[in-house]
Write a protein that holds these residues in place. Structure first.
Motif, PDB file in Angstrom:
ATOM      1  N   ALA A  54       7.778  57.600  90.261  1.00  0.00           N
ATOM      2  CA  ALA A  54       8.801  57.055  91.150  1.00  0.00           C
ATOM      3  C   ALA A  54       9.755  58.155  91.598  1.00  0.00           C
ATOM      4  O   ALA A  54       9.809  59.246  91.022  1.00  0.00           O
ATOM      5  N   ASP A  55      10.520  57.871  92.644  1.00  0.00           N
ATOM      6  CA  ASP A  55      11.509  58.827  93.118  1.00  0.00           C
ATOM      7  C   ASP A  55      12.563  59.060  92.038  1.00  0.00           C
ATOM      8  O   ASP A  55      12.874  58.165  91.244  1.00  0.00           O
ATOM      9  N   ASP A  56      13.142  60.253  92.046  1.00  0.00           N
ATOM     10  CA  ASP A  56      14.143  60.595  91.034  1.00  0.00           C
ATOM     11  C   ASP A  56      15.304  59.612  91.015  1.00  0.00           C
ATOM     12  O   ASP A  56      15.829  59.268  89.941  1.00  0.00           O
ATOM     13  N   ALA A  57      15.717  59.166  92.200  1.00  0.00           N
ATOM     14  CA  ALA A  57      16.858  58.260  92.281  1.00  0.00           C
ATOM     15  C   ALA A  57      16.591  56.957  91.540  1.00  0.00           C
ATOM     16  O   ALA A  57      17.512  56.326  91.022  1.00  0.00           O
ATOM     17  N   LEU A  58      15.337  56.554  91.489  1.00  0.00           N
ATOM     18  CA  LEU A  58      14.970  55.329  90.782  1.00  0.00           C
ATOM     19  C   LEU A  58      14.572  55.617  89.343  1.00  0.00           C
ATOM     20  O   LEU A  58      14.980  54.904  88.421  1.00  0.00           O
ATOM     21  N   ARG A  59      13.793  56.692  89.132  1.00  0.00           N
ATOM     22  CA  ARG A  59      13.240  56.979  87.810  1.00  0.00           C
ATOM     23  C   ARG A  59      14.320  57.339  86.791  1.00  0.00           C
ATOM     24  O   ARG A  59      14.302  56.847  85.661  1.00  0.00           O
TER      25      ARG A  59
END
Length: 234
Positions: A54-59
């Motif tokens: 997942a994207d860093d902002a979500l992960r």
């Protein structure tokens, strides 16, 4: 004991039966909590695996939540395991136990000092007592940078004070922090604290040894944890 006339034996039997039912209920509930905590580890592992791409902002925030849940699960399982272990009842030299703890902490670079009377013997479980003192020392080091341990006698009790020079606690929170999973923000947060079971476990141990554990704010700043334990023959 079921002794005396029938008028005493009958209510005594009723109290014994009630105590047995309550004990069974507590054991079943503790076992259930342990089973739930154990089973949660598998879905958490799957969630962690599935968000790897997942994207860093979500992960990142999800990974932080997962790590917090893992810490809570580990603390809960540790608590359940400790509750299930049989307790010994032997003479324990508190001075020796605390001296070993302070020396062990110093050997890994933690600022832990011991002062006061160097001997006081109680009848108790050395493993549980070690855990009690270790939890309080960990708190003092985490929130105050150092732990000051003092052992002394007052009447028929051994008093152990474990103090720090950290931020202390609001007066209305000195009892609240003994509730399971309670952490006081912002000073006692996850970055420095754990799942919020340490103080709850510590008080349970102290009371299980026939003693008490109280917290108070120190003059000049910091927190003072005071354990009072009944002294055996010396």
């Amino acid at each position: 004991p079921l002794e005396g006339p029938a008028g005493l034996r009958t209510p005594a039997q009723a109290v014994n039966n009630m105590q047995a039912r309550i004990s069974a209920f507590v054991r079943e509930r503790t076992a259930m909590i342990g089973a739930i905590a154990h089973d949660l580890r598998t879905p958490l592992a799957r969630i962690a695996f599935r968000i790897e791409n997942a994207d860093d902002a979500l992960r990142t925030p999800i990974q932080n939540d997962i790590e917090q849940m893992r810490e809570m699960i580990s603390a809960t399982l540790s608590f359940v395991k400790a509750e299930a272990q049989p307790k010994s009842h032997v003479p324990v030299d508190l001075g020796l136990l605390l001296a070993r703890l302070a020396a062990s902490e110093a050997s890994i670079g933690r600022n832990v000092t011991l002062s006061g009377r160097r001997t006081a013997t109680i009848d108790g479980d050395p493993v549980s007592l070690q855990r009690l003192f270790q939890n309080l020392v960990d708190n003092a080091v985490a929130f105050g940078g150092a732990a000051e341990i003092e052992l002394r006698r007052e009447g028929g009790a051994a008093l152990i004070e474990i103090a720090d020079r950290g931020p202390g606690l609001p007066e209305d929170k000195l009892e609240t922090v003994f509730d399971p999973f309670v952490r006081i923000e912002p000073s006692r947060n996850r970055a420095t604290g754990g799942a919020g079971l340490g103080l709850s476990i510590a008080r349970d141990i102290a009371e299980g040894e026939g003693g008490t554990l109280t917290l108070g704010n120190r003059g000049g700043g910091g927190l003072d944890a005071v354990i009072a334990l009944p002294v055996g023959g010396e």
